[in-house]
Enzyme design. Structure first.
Site, mmCIF file in Angstrom:
data_model
loop_
_atom_site.group_PDB
_atom_site.id
_atom_site.type_symbol
_atom_site.label_atom_id
_atom_site.label_comp_id
_atom_site.label_asym_id
_atom_site.label_seq_id
_atom_site.Cartn_x
_atom_site.Cartn_y
_atom_site.Cartn_z
ATOM 1 N N LEU A 96 51.852 17.977 38.441
ATOM 2 C CA LEU A 96 51.263 18.934 37.516
ATOM 3 C C LEU A 96 50.918 18.255 36.188
ATOM 4 C CD1 LEU A 96 53.510 22.106 37.989
ATOM 5 C CD2 LEU A 96 51.171 21.759 38.811
ATOM 6 N N HIS B 126 45.678 21.641 -2.236
ATOM 7 C CA HIS B 126 45.917 20.348 -2.873
ATOM 8 C C HIS B 126 47.430 20.146 -3.012
ATOM 9 C CE1 HIS B 126 45.603 17.008 -5.715
ATOM 10 N NE2 HIS B 126 46.531 17.632 -6.451
#
Length: 462
Positions: free
Chosen positions: A34, A439
């Site tokens: 898988l 920021h």
């Protein structure tokens, strides 16, 4: 509605889950493990190696400046291999749990179409079973492409699969192919002390990406001592007492490269052999299975997605195509905007791209406006010690609509999502500029690049 999905990679298991969500009775057939190539020998294990290699290189390079003293730091290759295998197992277990949650039957074995609405699954022990279906989704993926180089079958010549599990870091590695896979392995092994040489036939590394961004990677490779030979053809590989010798030719003349291992990294090819496609009349050739925009083959009840179609061979594209196929089968609205596919390279610096490059936009007839903002003046990049990078935005000069975004630097592969969304929503430079970015972040360089397209970036000195 009975649906059978062939392949349990990022395309197949996503298609299976989406179809089950929409009410289908789903069986998923997987021949190996898988997660497919992505989880087992691709995206996930390479990123495990890259993450450790990046941390190791940064501590060796910048540890004292960062205020970190760990003595003579070293890496533990066997432990790194264990961690890689653990990450694979952890994610595979997650996929298995998701299949169980959605009541998807899992059958391990190789599938072959025996009729238009039936297939035979052969298990590893040789036992066989027949499965009947109303619709089928083929998601059998890809495998490393083989190239006709004399000596390519020698011991020590490897593909990307073997490069993930070498018993030790080689002293010298020659990489044939300077695309995404080749450059990522160059970054891993160079960071861990291996002497790396890249041989590429094309004029540039990662030729499909914007070369302003790629130039940042080339600068880093040069700093690390990685040798790069572009516009160079490999003539042969030979075994010697000291290892392997790669003979090359270019306009500058012939050259030999000595190596302990040679990694052939020249792309991948679709896996379609043994599926019995010719038996039921599915249109396919060496380039893959032919599909339309709904991922439908020439047989209305057979669909194909991901690498086996020979299209864009990326895990996230396969997943998107899996969603489209499942929704198309179940009658839900289905579409995909291929303009928004992000392309990512997990080197140091990371590279990421979405939409048109400056070159491709001009070739399509656009009058182009570009804005470039270097990360050397971005505060967060300075703090991280990762200033070798840039943000480049490509826009239509007539409308300011964003056509492409190209990033080199830290977090590039995460930041590119903003560019993909901008293209999907047909955003303009002004809409990026007027969106407030936090920021201090690398992301605040995006509006700076958009400002730079009109020569008004705030934090550029020149």
């Amino acid at each position: 509605m009975k649906i059978v999905v062939l392949g349990g990679g990022p395309g197949g298991y996503v298609a299976a889950i989406r179809a089950a969500q929409l009410g289908a009775d789903v069986t998923l057939v997987e021949r190996k493990a898988l997660g497919g190539t992505c989880l087992n020998v691709g995206c996930i294990p390479t990123k495990v190696l890259l993450h450790t290699a990046e941390l190791y290189a940064q501590l060796k390079r910048d540890g004292k400046e960062l205020g970190l003293e760990a003595g003579d730091i070293s890496f533990n290759w066997p432990q790194l291999q264990k961690r890689k295998d653990h990450m694979i197992k952890l994610n595979a277990g997650g996929i298995d749990a998701l299949l169980k949650k959605h009541r998807i039957a899992k059958v391990m074995g190789s599938a072959t179409f025996t009729g238009e609405h039936e297939l035979q699954v052969t298990a590893a022990d040789g036992s066989k079973q027949t499965r009947h279906f109303d619709r089928a989704i083929i998601a059998t993926g890809s495998e490393p492409a083989q190239i006709p180089i004399p000596g390519a079958d020698l011991d020590g010549v490897i593909t990307s699969d073997e490069a993930l599990s070498l018993p030790e870091v080689p002293g010298r590695l020659c990489i044939i192919g300077g695309g995404v896979i080749g450059c990522e392995f160059a970054s891993v092994y160079s960071s861990l002390g291996c002497r790396v040489t890249i041989v590429e036939m094309l004029p540039e590394l990662i030729a499909a990406m914007d070369q302003d961004a790629v130039s940042c990677l080339k600068k880093q490779f040069a700093k690390e001592g990685i040798q790069i030979h572009t516009e160079t053809r490999v003539e042969s590989i030979e075994k010697t007492g000291g290892g392997l010798v790669v003979s090359t030719a270019s306009s500058a003349g012939s050259r030999t490269i000595e190596a302990d291992k040679v990694l052939i990294s020249t792309g991948r090819r679709p896996v379609t052999d043994g599926l019995g496609l010719e038996r039921i009349g599915v249109d396919a050739d060496r380039n893959g299975i032919k599909v339309n925009r709904r991922m439908q083959t020439n047989l209305a009840h057979i669909y194909a997605i991901g690498d086996c179609t020979g299209g864009v061979m990326l895990a996230h594209v396969a997943s998107a195509e899996g969603m489209i196929a499942a929704e198309a089968i179940m009658g839900a609205p289905a579409d995909i905007d291929f303009r928004t596919i992000p392309y990512c390279v997990y080197t140091r610096p990371e590279l990421a791209s979405v939409g048109m490059t400056e070159k491709s936009a001009r070739e399509r007839g656009y009058e182009v406006r570009t804005g470039v903002f270097p990360l050397q003046v971005n505060a967060k990049s300075m703090i991280m010690g990762e200033t070798n990078g840039l943000i480049k935005v490509v826009a239509d000069a007539a409308t300011d609509e964003i056509l492409g975004l190209h990033i080199a630097g830290p977090r590039a592969t995460d930041l590119i999502a903003e560019g993909a969304l901008a293209i999907r929503l047909e955003a303009t430079l002004d809409e990026i500029v007027t969106t407030i970015h936090a920021h201090p972040t690398v992301a605040e360089s995006l509006p700076e690049a958009a400002h730079a397209a009109h020569h008004r970036a705030i934090h550029l000195y020149g």
